[in-house]
Design a protein around this motif. Structure first.
Motif, PDB file in Angstrom:
ATOM      1  N   ASP A 193       0.864  -1.172   0.000  1.00 16.30           N
ATOM      2  CA  ASP A 193       0.000   0.000   0.000  1.00 16.30           C
ATOM      3  C   ASP A 193       0.908   1.232   0.000  1.00 16.30           C
ATOM      4  O   ASP A 193       1.551   1.540   0.999  1.00 16.30           O
ATOM      5  N   ARG A 195       0.369   4.480  -0.119  1.00 14.85           N
ATOM      6  CA  ARG A 195       0.017   5.570   0.795  1.00 14.85           C
ATOM      7  C   ARG A 195       0.427   5.255   2.224  1.00 14.85           C
ATOM      8  O   ARG A 195       1.120   6.055   2.875  1.00 14.85           O
ATOM      9  N   ASP A 196       0.015   4.094   2.733  1.00 13.20           N
ATOM     10  CA  ASP A 196       0.309   3.760   4.127  1.00 13.20           C
ATOM     11  C   ASP A 196       1.808   3.607   4.366  1.00 13.20           C
ATOM     12  O   ASP A 196       2.334   4.046   5.403  1.00 13.20           O
ATOM     13  N   THR A 197       2.515   2.999   3.402  1.00 14.83           N
ATOM     14  CA  THR A 197       3.952   2.776   3.580  1.00 14.83           C
ATOM     15  C   THR A 197       4.713   4.095   3.609  1.00 14.83           C
ATOM     16  O   THR A 197       5.596   4.299   4.454  1.00 14.83           O
ATOM     17  N   LYS A 199       3.508   7.117   4.307  1.00 14.61           N
ATOM     18  CA  LYS A 199       3.131   7.876   5.511  1.00 14.61           C
ATOM     19  C   LYS A 199       3.870   7.341   6.734  1.00 14.61           C
ATOM     20  O   LYS A 199       4.279   8.111   7.612  1.00 14.61           O
TER      21      LYS A 199
END
Length: 321
Positions: A193, A195-197, A199
């Motif tokens: 992912d 986005r999550d990584t 962030k």
């Protein structure tokens, strides 16, 4: 001479026998030794690139070789000189007439294969990261399509400029090449992912994107306040629509760059950048990654490598092979 030409859009290149060109005023003729292939070439063939030359035309945006003739008014170049040139077309031929303003002398220590793999990818990344985004040491740079031609140079130059580099590419093999070129963090776009990584790593201060599509949407959401976005191409086939409300709230800046525009708008900025990059090459600070070298008659096979995203770094055509 022989040349690989587009004779009809969205069809394979044709090997054609043409008259050897003569230089017009302000031009030189280059005996081409090598020509670098780019993803933009595949769009030119389809007729969907930013520019659409009239048919028929010879492919090959960038080339390297030896000057064989000099046109009227050219003072800074001479017959027998080794040069690289970003002309936008004509590189897939044994000889090419190009504007002297887009030619850069190359040192004897630089093989033609490296020189032909150099100008568009490194030039794009250098102008984007330094001139447009103003990348600073310690900032976090997120590179999408990081194993491709321009992406890999963005990883390498970003690290050289002191950034913390996050490389996003498909699969372990391609990510390993990104690591070798200096990436600090690796993201597999097939499984992770984005986005999550990103962030979790602290967010991105500069986003370098030649891909577009869903990857851009995820990466955009992982950008920090004040981030600079560099949309440089749309290899996914989808041009992202950037929500202006988020740009406003997070004080983000979108910075377009089309290197072909520099050749017309400000050729000196382009050649100055190339000279800086060649000096870095001579100093051993950067080195093109060339995954495939093919003869002129196999140019279509080289373009297929780009279409299928099987190449890493650059594909180069050895015109003299």
């Amino acid at each position: 001479m022989y040349a690989m030409q587009v004779t009809a859009f969205d069809t394979p290149l044709s090997l054609c026998e043409l008259e050897t060109p003569k230089p017009a005023a302000g031009e030189v003729v280059i005996q081409v030794a090598a020509c670098g292939l780019n993803f933009g070439d595949t769009l030119l063939i389809k007729g969907t690139y930013q520019e659409k030359p009239p048919l028929p035309f010879t492919m090959g945006m960038e080339m390297a070789g030896t000057i064989s003739a000099v046109g009227q008014g050219v003072r800074h170049l001479h017959v027998g000189q080794r040069v690289a040139a970003y002309s936008g077309k004509n590189g897939l031929a044994e000889y090419a007439a190009v504007s002297a303003s887009v030619c850069v002398p190359i040192p004897d220590a630089m093989p033609f294969t490296d020189a032909a793999a150099f100008l568009i990818t490194y030039g794009t990344s250098h102008l984007a990261l330094e001139d447009r985004a103003g990348l600073k040491p310690g900032e976090r740079l997120l590179v999408l399509g990081a194993s491709g031609g321009v992406g890999l140079t963005a990883v390498e130059l970003g690290k050289l400029m002191g950034a913390e580099v996050i490389a996003c590419a498909r699969g372990a093999a391609k990510l390993e090449i990104c690591k070798q070129m200096g990436a600090d963090h690796l993201i597999d776009s097939d499984t992770a992912d984005i986005r999550d990584t990103v962030k979790a790593l602290g967010g991105a201060d500069v986003l370098y994107d030649p891909i577009g599509g869903d990857q851009f949407k995820a990466a955009f959401r992982a950008c920090n306040p004040g981030a600079r976005l560099l949309p440089l191409g749309f290899a996914s086939g989808e041009v992202p629509q950037i929500p202006a409300n988020i740009l406003l709230v997070k004080n983000m800046t979108v910075l377009g760059l089309y290197i072909g525009g520099y050749a017309k708008l400000n050729p000196k900025a382009l050649t100055d950048s190339f000279e800086t990059l060649i000096n870095w090459y001579v100093a051993g600070k950067i080195k093109p990654h060339v995954s495939n070298v093919l003869p002129l008659r196999d140019a279509n096979a080289g373009l297929d490598l780009l279409r299928r995203r099987e190449a890493t770094g650059k594909v180069v055509i050895d015109v003299m092979a």
